[in-house]
Design an enzyme around this catalytic site. Structure first.
Site, mmCIF file in Angstrom:
data_model
loop_
_atom_site.group_PDB
_atom_site.id
_atom_site.type_symbol
_atom_site.label_atom_id
_atom_site.label_comp_id
_atom_site.label_asym_id
_atom_site.label_seq_id
_atom_site.Cartn_x
_atom_site.Cartn_y
_atom_site.Cartn_z
ATOM 1 N N LYS A 112 -84.479 -4.633 44.501
ATOM 2 C CA LYS A 112 -83.196 -4.087 44.055
ATOM 3 C C LYS A 112 -82.940 -4.476 42.596
ATOM 4 O O LYS A 112 -82.543 -3.643 41.778
ATOM 5 C CB LYS A 112 -82.057 -4.596 44.965
ATOM 6 C CG LYS A 112 -82.104 -3.968 46.364
ATOM 7 C CD LYS A 112 -81.129 -4.595 47.351
ATOM 8 C CE LYS A 112 -81.309 -3.995 48.750
ATOM 9 N NZ LYS A 112 -80.474 -4.604 49.792
ATOM 10 N N GLN B 221 -76.830 -9.853 50.759
ATOM 11 C CA GLN B 221 -77.989 -9.467 51.563
ATOM 12 C C GLN B 221 -77.881 -10.043 52.976
ATOM 13 O O GLN B 221 -77.563 -11.211 53.170
ATOM 14 C CB GLN B 221 -79.280 -9.957 50.871
ATOM 15 C CG GLN B 221 -80.572 -9.483 51.510
ATOM 16 C CD GLN B 221 -80.796 -7.977 51.420
ATOM 17 O OE1 GLN B 221 -80.275 -7.308 50.527
ATOM 18 N NE2 GLN B 221 -81.560 -7.427 52.340
ATOM 19 N N ASP C 8 -72.574 -1.475 49.345
ATOM 20 C CA ASP C 8 -73.308 -1.333 50.615
ATOM 21 C C ASP C 8 -72.529 -0.456 51.606
ATOM 22 O O ASP C 8 -73.099 0.011 52.596
ATOM 23 C CB ASP C 8 -73.485 -2.712 51.274
ATOM 24 C CG ASP C 8 -74.893 -3.271 51.101
ATOM 25 O OD1 ASP C 8 -75.834 -2.471 50.991
ATOM 26 O OD2 ASP C 8 -75.028 -4.511 51.101
#
Ligand code: GUN
Length: 294
Positions: free
Chosen positions: A52, A96, A119
């Site tokens: 990412k 994460q 997200d």
């Protein structure tokens, strides 16, 4: 059979984003800034977060990686999230998953400012998605929609079977495929560990979206002729004959299933790279929203 080439499409998307970012720089505007919090040192998570951050650099975004030890307390993580919520320079950030057991994931997701939640995991954004309101769509489902769209895959009136009900993939995917519009307008069956007759249900599917994490679970004899197969599984299988000591495989027995399918995503090179491209797209959206609020 046509391969849904996530690697190629994600590179196209990144190229499109890079052009937009270059224009921002030319005009002296602030470029998007994505931050990622990684708690602990899980191998797969390290790989994903690393990709990412590298992708941010590739398209010209600013990026910040916040690494915290696996012993981090819930309060320490919540404080870090508050810091990123308040940081005017950061347009969006992710935490994460999975998190270590001492941390309550739900509390963490609720703490992220919904306007920075690239997200799309905050209940407010998840709810907006379910109600067809404009919001951040979780990157993996968003990437699958984008692949279906770019390859012109017909979804209207089709029977879509989603395997796995995770909050990150299966649950949002089941909502999105049933929404009005395209890709969508599908009749959706969400299957999970308590589903009876799963093989019978899969045999009736026009579109199978598998997010199970069981290597080669989906076999050719289980699917209908010309089914569309989306493989979200990414499992590391230990194997010393590989340099890294493992290889990556999906939920689908690609070699045989691909002979029967109309469209299929490979692993690697299918859904995985799309996830990162869509996270970048969400960050671009967050940056625009952020600027419009000022
Ligand atoms: N873990 C596995 N997939 C994801 C994702 O899309 N976002 C975050 N934050 N964690 C993940």
């Amino acid at each position: 059979m046509e391969i849904l080439d996530g690697k190629k499409v994600s590179n196209e998307i990144k190229q499109e984003i890079a052009v937009q970012v270059a224009k921002m720089r030319e005009k002296g505007e602030k470029v998007p800034h994505l931050a990622a919090i990684l708690v602990g040192s899980d191998g797969a998570s390290l790989t994903y977060v690393g990709s990412k951050v590298r992708s941010c650099e590739k398209v010209g975004f600013e990026s910040t990686l916040v690494k915290m030890p696996s012993t981090t307390s819930e309060l320490e993580l919540l404080n870090k999230i508050e810091e990123l919520n308040k940081n005017e320079d950061i347009d969006g950030f992710i935490v994460q998953l999975p998190l270590p057991p001492q941390i309550d994931t739900q509390k963490v997701l609720l703490a992220v400012d919904p306007d920075k939640d690239v997200d799309g995991f905050h209940p407010m954004n998840f709810g907006k998605m379910a109600l067809d309101m404009s919001t951040f769509i979780p990157a993996t489902p968003f990437g699958i929609l984008e692949l279906l769209e770019r390859y012109n895959v017909d979804t209207k009136g089709k029977h879509t079977v989603v395997i796995g009900r995770s909050h990150i993939v299966g649950r949002p995917m089941s909502i999105l495929m049933g929404r009005k519009g395209w890709p969508g307008n599908s009749t959706v069956t969400l299957t999970h560990s308590h589903t009876k007759n799963i093989t019978q249900i899969i045999s009736q599917a026009d579109i199978v979206i598998s997010a199970l994490g069981v290597p080669k679970f989906l076999k050719a004899e289980m699917i209908k002729d010309d089914a569309v197969i989306i493989d979200v599984g990414i499992t590391r299988v230990a194997d010393d004959s590989y340099e890294k000591g493992y290889y990556i495989t999906g939920d689908v027995d690609f070699e045989n299933v691909s002979k029967k399918a109309s469209f299929i995503t490979p692993v690697p090179g299918g859904v995985g790279p799309m996830t990162i491209a869509m996270l970048l797209k969400n960050t671009l959206l967050a940056r625009d929203r952020h600027r419009n609020r000022k």
